[in-house]
Scaffold this motif. Structure first.
Motif, mmCIF file in Angstrom:
data_model
loop_
_atom_site.group_PDB
_atom_site.id
_atom_site.type_symbol
_atom_site.label_atom_id
_atom_site.label_comp_id
_atom_site.label_asym_id
_atom_site.label_seq_id
_atom_site.Cartn_x
_atom_site.Cartn_y
_atom_site.Cartn_z
ATOM 1 N N ASP A 62 0.832 -1.203 0.000
ATOM 2 C CA ASP A 62 0.000 0.000 0.000
ATOM 3 C C ASP A 62 0.869 1.256 0.000
ATOM 4 O OD1 ASP A 62 -2.369 -1.398 -0.069
ATOM 5 O OD2 ASP A 62 -2.741 -1.249 2.100
ATOM 6 N N GLN A 63 1.945 1.242 0.780
ATOM 7 C CA GLN A 63 2.873 2.377 0.792
ATOM 8 C C GLN A 63 3.523 2.555 -0.579
ATOM 9 O OE1 GLN A 63 5.576 1.290 3.886
ATOM 10 N NE2 GLN A 63 4.198 1.906 5.540
ATOM 11 N N ALA A 64 3.944 1.448 -1.177
ATOM 12 C CA ALA A 64 4.569 1.513 -2.498
ATOM 13 C C ALA A 64 3.572 2.022 -3.535
ATOM 14 C CB ALA A 64 5.101 0.146 -2.908
ATOM 15 N N LEU A 65 2.328 1.597 -3.425
ATOM 16 C CA LEU A 65 1.292 2.051 -4.356
ATOM 17 C C LEU A 65 1.081 3.558 -4.245
ATOM 18 C CD1 LEU A 65 -0.768 1.271 -6.491
ATOM 19 C CD2 LEU A 65 -2.397 0.842 -4.652
ATOM 20 N N ALA A 66 1.135 4.072 -3.025
ATOM 21 C CA ALA A 66 0.997 5.520 -2.843
ATOM 22 C C ALA A 66 2.155 6.252 -3.523
ATOM 23 C CB ALA A 66 0.949 5.864 -1.361
ATOM 24 N N THR A 67 3.370 5.719 -3.389
ATOM 25 C CA THR A 67 4.535 6.327 -4.042
ATOM 26 C C THR A 67 4.396 6.257 -5.557
ATOM 27 O OG1 THR A 67 5.921 5.645 -2.183
ATOM 28 C CG2 THR A 67 7.057 6.245 -4.209
ATOM 29 N N LEU A 68 3.938 5.116 -6.064
ATOM 30 C CA LEU A 68 3.765 4.966 -7.512
ATOM 31 C C LEU A 68 2.651 5.864 -8.044
ATOM 32 C CD1 LEU A 68 4.106 1.101 -7.867
ATOM 33 C CD2 LEU A 68 5.666 2.826 -8.764
ATOM 34 N N THR A 69 1.577 5.986 -7.286
ATOM 35 C CA THR A 69 0.472 6.845 -7.713
ATOM 36 C C THR A 69 0.935 8.289 -7.814
ATOM 37 O OG1 THR A 69 -1.100 5.348 -6.681
ATOM 38 C CG2 THR A 69 -1.884 7.569 -7.165
ATOM 39 N N GLU A 70 1.726 8.704 -6.841
ATOM 40 C CA GLU A 70 2.264 10.067 -6.872
ATOM 41 C C GLU A 70 3.170 10.257 -8.089
ATOM 42 O OE1 GLU A 70 5.435 12.553 -4.254
ATOM 43 O OE2 GLU A 70 3.924 11.419 -3.150
ATOM 44 N N ALA A 71 3.993 9.260 -8.382
ATOM 45 C CA ALA A 71 4.896 9.355 -9.542
ATOM 46 C C ALA A 71 4.110 9.336 -10.847
ATOM 47 C CB ALA A 71 5.895 8.216 -9.506
ATOM 48 N N LYS A 72 3.004 8.605 -10.868
ATOM 49 C CA LYS A 72 2.210 8.470 -12.090
ATOM 50 C C LYS A 72 1.509 9.781 -12.456
ATOM 51 C CE LYS A 72 -0.637 4.910 -14.101
ATOM 52 N NZ LYS A 72 -1.501 3.767 -13.861
ATOM 53 N N ARG A 73 1.297 10.633 -11.478
ATOM 54 C CA ARG A 73 0.634 11.912 -11.724
ATOM 55 C C ARG A 73 1.536 12.868 -12.496
ATOM 56 N NH1 ARG A 73 -1.512 12.327 -5.715
ATOM 57 N NH2 ARG A 73 -3.168 10.801 -5.870
ATOM 58 N N ARG A 74 2.809 12.609 -12.476
ATOM 59 C CA ARG A 74 3.751 13.490 -13.162
ATOM 60 C C ARG A 74 3.777 13.157 -14.652
ATOM 61 N NH1 ARG A 74 7.303 11.399 -8.866
ATOM 62 N NH2 ARG A 74 7.028 12.753 -7.093
ATOM 63 N N THR A 75 4.249 14.091 -15.416
ATOM 64 C CA THR A 75 4.479 13.818 -16.836
ATOM 65 C C THR A 75 5.732 12.958 -16.941
ATOM 66 O OG1 THR A 75 5.876 15.760 -17.109
ATOM 67 C CG2 THR A 75 3.487 16.051 -17.494
ATOM 68 N N ALA A 76 5.950 12.389 -18.112
ATOM 69 C CA ALA A 76 7.146 11.559 -18.315
ATOM 70 C C ALA A 76 8.409 12.368 -18.054
ATOM 71 C CB ALA A 76 7.160 10.989 -19.723
ATOM 72 N N GLU A 77 8.414 13.603 -18.490
ATOM 73 C CA GLU A 77 9.585 14.449 -18.267
ATOM 74 C C GLU A 77 9.726 14.803 -16.786
ATOM 75 O OE1 GLU A 77 7.306 15.005 -20.665
ATOM 76 O OE2 GLU A 77 8.497 14.533 -22.440
ATOM 77 N N GLY A 78 8.604 15.043 -16.118
ATOM 78 C CA GLY A 78 8.632 15.352 -14.686
ATOM 79 C C GLY A 78 9.141 14.172 -13.873
ATOM 80 N N PHE A 79 8.716 12.958 -14.268
ATOM 81 C CA PHE A 79 9.198 11.756 -13.580
ATOM 82 C C PHE A 79 10.702 11.615 -13.767
ATOM 83 C CE2 PHE A 79 10.252 7.207 -13.582
ATOM 84 C CZ PHE A 79 9.907 6.903 -12.270
ATOM 85 N N ALA A 80 11.186 11.838 -14.982
ATOM 86 C CA ALA A 80 12.624 11.733 -15.255
ATOM 87 C C ALA A 80 13.409 12.737 -14.425
ATOM 88 C CB ALA A 80 12.900 11.924 -16.740
ATOM 89 N N ALA A 81 12.861 13.925 -14.257
ATOM 90 C CA ALA A 81 13.554 14.958 -13.482
ATOM 91 C C ALA A 81 13.636 14.580 -12.002
ATOM 92 C CB ALA A 81 12.848 16.294 -13.648
ATOM 93 N N GLU A 82 12.619 13.874 -11.505
ATOM 94 C CA GLU A 82 12.590 13.487 -10.097
ATOM 95 C C GLU A 82 12.907 12.010 -9.900
ATOM 96 O OE1 GLU A 82 8.896 14.742 -8.422
ATOM 97 O OE2 GLU A 82 9.061 16.738 -9.283
ATOM 98 N N PHE A 83 13.546 11.394 -10.873
ATOM 99 C CA PHE A 83 13.823 9.962 -10.834
ATOM 100 C C PHE A 83 14.686 9.579 -9.632
ATOM 101 C CE2 PHE A 83 16.426 6.245 -11.852
ATOM 102 C CZ PHE A 83 15.422 5.316 -12.043
ATOM 103 N N GLU A 84 15.659 10.372 -9.298
ATOM 104 C CA GLU A 84 16.561 10.031 -8.188
ATOM 105 C C GLU A 84 15.792 9.906 -6.874
ATOM 106 O OE1 GLU A 84 19.629 8.995 -8.607
ATOM 107 O OE2 GLU A 84 19.361 9.352 -10.756
ATOM 108 N N GLU A 85 14.804 10.772 -6.655
ATOM 109 C CA GLU A 85 13.988 10.690 -5.443
ATOM 110 C C GLU A 85 13.173 9.397 -5.440
ATOM 111 O OE1 GLU A 85 11.551 14.144 -5.227
ATOM 112 O OE2 GLU A 85 13.274 15.495 -5.412
ATOM 113 N N PHE A 86 12.579 9.080 -6.585
ATOM 114 C CA PHE A 86 11.798 7.850 -6.701
ATOM 115 C C PHE A 86 12.698 6.633 -6.509
ATOM 116 C CE2 PHE A 86 9.843 4.384 -9.095
ATOM 117 C CZ PHE A 86 8.571 4.378 -8.534
ATOM 118 N N ASP A 87 13.880 6.665 -7.096
ATOM 119 C CA ASP A 87 14.841 5.582 -6.965
ATOM 120 C C ASP A 87 15.211 5.366 -5.499
ATOM 121 O OD1 ASP A 87 16.690 3.597 -7.941
ATOM 122 O OD2 ASP A 87 18.304 5.056 -7.650
ATOM 123 N N ALA A 88 15.455 6.434 -4.786
ATOM 124 C CA ALA A 88 15.804 6.332 -3.367
ATOM 125 C C ALA A 88 14.650 5.731 -2.567
ATOM 126 C CB ALA A 88 16.179 7.704 -2.819
ATOM 127 N N ALA A 89 13.419 6.139 -2.881
ATOM 128 C CA ALA A 89 12.248 5.605 -2.176
ATOM 129 C C ALA A 89 12.095 4.106 -2.428
ATOM 130 C CB ALA A 89 10.987 6.341 -2.604
#
Length: 184
Positions: free
Chosen positions: A44-71
């Motif tokens: 459920d925690q991982a799903l919340a993180t993925l849902t938040e990442a999914k709201r971003r555009t592809a370029e926005g996700f790439a820009a914040e990839f390091e944060e997602f990777d760390a999570a």
């Protein structure tokens, strides 16, 4: 030995055996829920993180990839599958389109085998529905066998026992058989 046979085909023995089958099912369910609860909460925690990442555009996700990777690397259940999946990602270079792409489907790395099976013995819990009828069938044949064995003295040529008492023994065995079948 006679005491054990008397107890098994008695009303109390039949109820104890049927209750044992029911208790086995309840304990198996409770253990499964206890073992699976942390996995469900973590997912459920991982799903919340993925849902938040999914709201971003592809370029926005790439820009914040390091944060997602760390999570994902910090996640208790997903860190290993994520590290394997991350090796297949094509990260944006300086001249590339600023998106993260994958070469291999994510389901190869994120599935029941890689996330759940290391923490919960799913093989056992998948078989519990087979164990219960098996226990019921075992009780059925045990009850019928003991009932027939104990009743045979009252029937046949030159029988010395009371036929009604022998019939009662047979019915006690049948009661065990049917109760354990129903419980299973």
């Amino acid at each position: 030995m006679t005491f054990l046979l008397d107890f098994i085909v008695s009303n109390t023995g039949a109820i104890v055996m049927a209750g044992g089958i029911f208790l086995f099912a309840v304990i198996a369910l409770a253990r499964f829920l206890t073992k699976i609860r942390p996995v469900v909460q973590g997912m459920d925690q991982a799903l919340a993180t993925l849902t938040e990442a999914k709201r971003r555009t592809a370029e926005g996700f790439a820009a914040e990839f390091e944060e997602f990777d760390a999570a994902m690397n910090a996640h208790e259940f997903l860190s290993h599958p994520w590290s394997e999946f991350r090796e297949t990602l094509i990260l944006p270079g300086p001249s590339d389109r600023q998106t993260v792409r994958n070469v291999i489907d994510a389901s190869t790395f994120f599935n029941v085998a890689t996330i759940v099976e290391g923490r919960v013995n799913l093989r056992f819990y998948r078989e519990v529905p087979n164990y219960l009828p098996g226990m019921g069938i075992l009780g059925t044949f045990t009850g019928l066998t003991i009932g027939i064995y104990r009743a045979k003295a009252g029937f046949g040529v030159g029988a010395s026992a009371d036929p009604l008492a022998s019939l009662n023994e047979l019915l006690n065995g049948a009661a065990l058989a049917f109760l354990t079948s129903i419980a299973g």
